[in-house]
Design an enzyme around this catalytic site. Sequence first.
Site, short mmCIF file in Angstrom:
data_model
loop_
_atom_site.label_atom_id
_atom_site.label_comp_id
_atom_site.label_asym_id
_atom_site.label_seq_id
_atom_site.Cartn_x
_atom_site.Cartn_y
_atom_site.Cartn_z
CG HIS A 78 -1.79 0.93 1.34
ND1 HIS A 78 -1.64 2.06 1.89
CD2 HIS A 78 -3.18 0.95 1.10
CE1 HIS A 78 -2.71 2.82 1.82
NE2 HIS A 78 -3.96 2.24 1.48
CG ASP A 99 0.68 -2.71 6.22
OD1 ASP A 99 -0.28 -2.68 6.81
OD2 ASP A 99 0.61 -2.15 5.02
CD GLN A 142 -7.00 -4.35 4.27
OE1 GLN A 142 -7.89 -5.00 4.79
NE2 GLN A 142 -7.15 -2.99 4.06
CE LYS A 166 -7.09 -0.06 6.47
NZ LYS A 166 -7.81 0.53 5.37
CB CYS A 224 -3.78 3.22 -1.65
SG CYS A 224 -5.05 4.41 -1.35
#
Lengths: 413, 135
Positions: free
Chosen positions: A128, A205, A208, A231, A370
């Site tokens: 991202h 990261d 998600q 999220k 993104c």
Amino acid sequence: MIGTRMKGLDVGKIMADFPILNRVVNGKPLAYLDNSATSQKPLQVMEAISHYYAHSNSNIHRGVHQLSAESTAAYEEAHSKAAAFIGASSMEEIVFTKNTTESINLLAYGLGSRLGKGDEIVVTQMEHHSNLVPWQQAAKRAGATLKFIEIDQKGELKMESIEGSITKKTRVVSVVHASNALGTVNDIRMIGEVAHENGSVFIVDGAQSVPHMPVDVKAIGCDFLAFSGHKMLGPTGTGVLFGRRDMLEETEPFIFGGDMIREVSFGESRWNALPWKFEAGTPNISGGIGLGAAIDYLQGIGMEKIEEQEKSLTSYAFKQLETIKGLKIYGPPPEKRIGVISFNISGVHAHDVAEILNGEGIAIRGGHHCAMPLMHLLGVAGSARASFYLYNTREEVDRLAAALEKVKKIFSV
Amino acid sequence: MEAIDTNYAGEGMYREFILDHFKNPRNFGTLENAEIRHREFNPLCGDQVEIFLKLNGDGAIQDVRHTARGCAISVSAMSMLSETLRGLTLREVAGMGKESMLGLLGIPIGPVRIKCALLPFYALKGGIIAYESRK
Ligand SMILES: Cc1ncc(COP(=O)(O)O)c(C=O)c1O
């Protein structure tokens, strides 16, 4: 409701906690399939926030009065909940930020003193922008080089590229756990081992992954983990940075001011204890408390169950979408991904797909997600993306498939 | 603005003439020796248009081409706009407001898609401004 009950997870009951799911959009019941962007929020989170404002609102760490003590306790407790959620040793390893982007920027600045001329930073081709642009800038500041682990045709990281790009010159390896654009779940445990063998810091990261599967920082062996509260059922304006205690101690703060210092003279300051040295100024107190409530909610259901239900829904969606002629799905097979399906219909722009679906009450994303360099690599300007969460149903997937047939009909493709 | 309706969404904008312009954009291509050549890009969706204008001795538009790539709205807007330009002076084009562009498109455009609808218009305006400032 038919089709809402899946192995061990009562989706009908869950849906009742999310008032927004009762919305009617363009005359149709809302089917919210844009969870990668941000999730919806349950009543429990909204109530935690309004309870805080109605009963305890005041600043933290600053007063001896009752309200301040309550606010401080609630805000700190939210850190402890986040720590337990990802298997951190203590709340000292949990910094609240406003999102994943801020968490990664904190590191791109805070680890700056580790980077020098000729050093290397390694990310992947599927990052991202928020795990790419901060490192481009950090590399520029330090005169370091940014290197990329390549992906193959299936949208998975190439094994030889992992071993080829991480070397003794590597100071930082920062890798996405689950891709928001392709859904790919990366073997970050293995990448972390390669990073550590080479003496590099290892950052994940988890924007998600943390919302959708059990993630344990010790099991994956990361030094830092960044993710977004918004999220994972939490309020917007909330994010987390986990850092192993010794690593956080060595990291410089990048926002300075009140609450992050222990002692200040006119000339100089000493930093406060962890995690507060990274949380300068009045933080998002209500947001942090709301995030704590979101974590309670997710743990009440169980992350294994959530993962299982999303996997089953994703496999089902694959079967439905694969029957649509001219529809191409990007990325790996359902077993190797989270509940994100990125696709295009030949001859129709992703924006037009999203527009027609919106007319059917179905919210999906159309665009580059993104991840512009990745889209470029795939040879597309963008894609349509459906992404699921614990409250989505097979019925909604059926509506998605029917609406995609309608798109084809309108465009005669 | 009349053309903007926040509740508007869905298939209503995909009229036959829009889809026709999208599938067969008029004046598609490039122009050698164009006096004006300008590219606009919408980073949000990746839509791109490049516009080429050939001027005659009186400073009027003699020929036009474009390479619009993107969604049905931006491509058909570029295609329709390109059909109106021949014979207009740059001054006439400069006087054109975005309402007339939206009018030309002839479909209701919600706030989300207005950027798509106006991308070609801004490419045209940008090209003329750059040209005038070079003179
Ligand atoms: C993989 C990944 N990383 C980082 C981010 C950035 O998250 P935020 O916008 O909350 O900072 C996202 C959000 O879309 C993401 O999907």
